[in-house]
Motif scaffolding. Sequence first.
Motif, mmCIF file in Angstrom:
data_model
loop_
_atom_site.group_PDB
_atom_site.id
_atom_site.type_symbol
_atom_site.label_atom_id
_atom_site.label_comp_id
_atom_site.label_asym_id
_atom_site.label_seq_id
_atom_site.Cartn_x
_atom_site.Cartn_y
_atom_site.Cartn_z
ATOM 1 N N ASP A 167 -20.054 0.871 34.528
ATOM 2 C CA ASP A 167 -18.778 0.922 35.246
ATOM 3 C C ASP A 167 -18.424 2.343 35.654
ATOM 4 O O ASP A 167 -17.822 2.566 36.703
ATOM 5 C CB ASP A 167 -17.668 0.319 34.375
ATOM 6 C CG ASP A 167 -17.867 -1.163 34.127
ATOM 7 O OD1 ASP A 167 -18.685 -1.796 34.836
ATOM 8 O OD2 ASP A 167 -17.220 -1.696 33.205
ATOM 9 N N THR A 168 -18.808 3.319 34.811
ATOM 10 C CA THR A 168 -18.600 4.723 35.152
ATOM 11 C C THR A 168 -19.328 5.066 36.446
ATOM 12 O O THR A 168 -18.791 5.751 37.318
ATOM 13 C CB THR A 168 -19.092 5.622 34.003
ATOM 14 O OG1 THR A 168 -18.263 5.404 32.856
ATOM 15 C CG2 THR A 168 -19.034 7.097 34.365
ATOM 16 N N LYS A 216 -17.685 3.582 39.338
ATOM 17 C CA LYS A 216 -16.290 4.043 39.408
ATOM 18 C C LYS A 216 -15.321 2.863 39.370
ATOM 19 O O LYS A 216 -14.281 2.864 40.009
ATOM 20 C CB LYS A 216 -16.070 4.943 40.628
ATOM 21 C CG LYS A 216 -16.983 6.176 40.577
ATOM 22 C CD LYS A 216 -16.752 7.122 41.721
ATOM 23 C CE LYS A 216 -17.619 8.368 41.573
ATOM 24 N NZ LYS A 216 -19.068 8.111 41.697
ATOM 25 N N GLU A 217 -15.702 1.869 38.573
ATOM 26 C CA GLU A 217 -14.830 0.729 38.290
ATOM 27 C C GLU A 217 -14.101 1.049 36.984
ATOM 28 O O GLU A 217 -14.493 0.618 35.903
ATOM 29 C CB GLU A 217 -15.648 -0.557 38.183
ATOM 30 C CG GLU A 217 -16.273 -0.964 39.504
ATOM 31 C CD GLU A 217 -17.131 -2.212 39.393
ATOM 32 O OE1 GLU A 217 -17.246 -2.778 38.280
ATOM 33 O OE2 GLU A 217 -17.699 -2.612 40.418
ATOM 34 N N LEU A 218 -13.056 1.846 37.125
ATOM 35 C CA LEU A 218 -12.386 2.390 35.947
ATOM 36 C C LEU A 218 -11.417 1.369 35.351
ATOM 37 O O LEU A 218 -10.712 0.680 36.072
ATOM 38 C CB LEU A 218 -11.653 3.681 36.326
ATOM 39 C CG LEU A 218 -12.500 4.728 37.078
ATOM 40 C CD1 LEU A 218 -11.707 5.999 37.293
ATOM 41 C CD2 LEU A 218 -13.808 5.006 36.348
ATOM 42 N N THR A 257 -14.197 2.054 30.589
ATOM 43 C CA THR A 257 -14.370 3.501 30.788
ATOM 44 C C THR A 257 -13.233 4.306 30.177
ATOM 45 O O THR A 257 -13.365 5.514 29.995
ATOM 46 C CB THR A 257 -14.456 3.842 32.285
ATOM 47 O OG1 THR A 257 -13.200 3.526 32.910
ATOM 48 C CG2 THR A 257 -15.579 3.079 32.968
ATOM 49 N N ALA A 307 -23.071 7.200 43.030
ATOM 50 C CA ALA A 307 -22.679 7.222 41.617
ATOM 51 C C ALA A 307 -22.554 8.652 41.105
ATOM 52 O O ALA A 307 -21.791 8.914 40.166
ATOM 53 C CB ALA A 307 -23.701 6.459 40.781
ATOM 54 N N GLU A 341 -15.635 12.455 40.992
ATOM 55 C CA GLU A 341 -15.275 12.350 39.583
ATOM 56 C C GLU A 341 -15.261 10.893 39.159
ATOM 57 O O GLU A 341 -15.139 9.987 39.982
ATOM 58 C CB GLU A 341 -13.893 12.973 39.339
ATOM 59 C CG GLU A 341 -13.871 14.478 39.463
ATOM 60 C CD GLU A 341 -12.590 15.089 38.913
ATOM 61 O OE1 GLU A 341 -11.549 14.403 38.926
ATOM 62 O OE2 GLU A 341 -12.643 16.248 38.464
ATOM 63 N N THR A 342 -15.352 10.696 37.847
ATOM 64 C CA THR A 342 -15.298 9.357 37.294
ATOM 65 C C THR A 342 -14.717 9.456 35.887
ATOM 66 O O THR A 342 -14.143 10.487 35.527
ATOM 67 C CB THR A 342 -16.696 8.694 37.309
ATOM 68 O OG1 THR A 342 -16.576 7.323 36.947
ATOM 69 C CG2 THR A 342 -17.681 9.407 36.404
ATOM 70 N N GLN A 343 -14.872 8.414 35.097
ATOM 71 C CA GLN A 343 -14.292 8.389 33.758
ATOM 72 C C GLN A 343 -15.277 7.765 32.780
ATOM 73 O O GLN A 343 -15.973 6.799 33.110
ATOM 74 C CB GLN A 343 -12.999 7.579 33.755
ATOM 75 C CG GLN A 343 -12.247 7.592 32.429
ATOM 76 C CD GLN A 343 -11.026 6.685 32.478
ATOM 77 O OE1 GLN A 343 -11.147 5.489 32.686
ATOM 78 N NE2 GLN A 343 -9.853 7.271 32.291
ATOM 79 N N THR A 376 -11.886 12.085 32.085
ATOM 80 C CA THR A 376 -12.266 12.259 33.487
ATOM 81 C C THR A 376 -13.204 13.447 33.585
ATOM 82 O O THR A 376 -12.934 14.516 33.024
ATOM 83 C CB THR A 376 -11.019 12.489 34.360
ATOM 84 O OG1 THR A 376 -10.173 11.330 34.260
ATOM 85 C CG2 THR A 376 -11.398 12.703 35.812
ATOM 86 N N ALA A 387 -18.923 13.137 38.095
ATOM 87 C CA ALA A 387 -19.860 12.022 37.987
ATOM 88 C C ALA A 387 -21.272 12.498 37.658
ATOM 89 O O ALA A 387 -21.997 11.840 36.906
ATOM 90 C CB ALA A 387 -19.853 11.227 39.291
#
Length: 196
Positions: free
Chosen positions: A53-54, A57-59, A63, A98, A102-104, A109, A112
């Motif tokens: 999910d990270t 970016k499906e936060l 995540t 991917a 940025e992502t989580q 945070t 990525a």
Amino acid sequence: MTETIDFGAQTALIAHLAARTRDEQLAAPTPCAEYAVRNLLGHLVGLTAAFRDTAAKELGPSTGTSPGSALPDIAPGWRDELAANLDALATAWHHPAAWEGETQAGGITLPAALAGRVALNELVLHGWDLARATGQPYAPDTASLGVSYALLAPAAEDPARGGMFGPAVPVPDEATLLDRVVALSGRRPDWTPAAG
């Protein structure tokens, strides 16, 4: 162009180890003192879903939850779930998008590109944990080990930070790259279930 890292070899290796983990080994100790094999496998099921999910970016809960918030465990069908998660994880990080922005992960945070390296390092280290705990051979590909080494070495060289997982364990000059990575994570490369 965004640099991507291939997760295929490492996810296949984890799937191989998990498939050969016997039910009677689930209560055995692991190099992670707080985890039995079943908890380590539960952690792998959770982290593979979270880092999938990270990448996408499906936060959300997967995540945004700290991995230490509860003791992980396996559920019925864990082998199939882990295998599916590993495949999905490798596919998700195969996409250049991917690695951008940025992502989580774990409620933090972060860039990525760093999250992807953290994800691969988790697989390298926990693959070693699982192999050691279940008495299986373990030979990650050199590229994956290189990613882990590059991630862990700078933190371990800063005494104020104490490494990402705890103080690094000394190893001899002739130590293999795998042993160096394991030691940088604060694990003893000579760990066995009997030694604890």
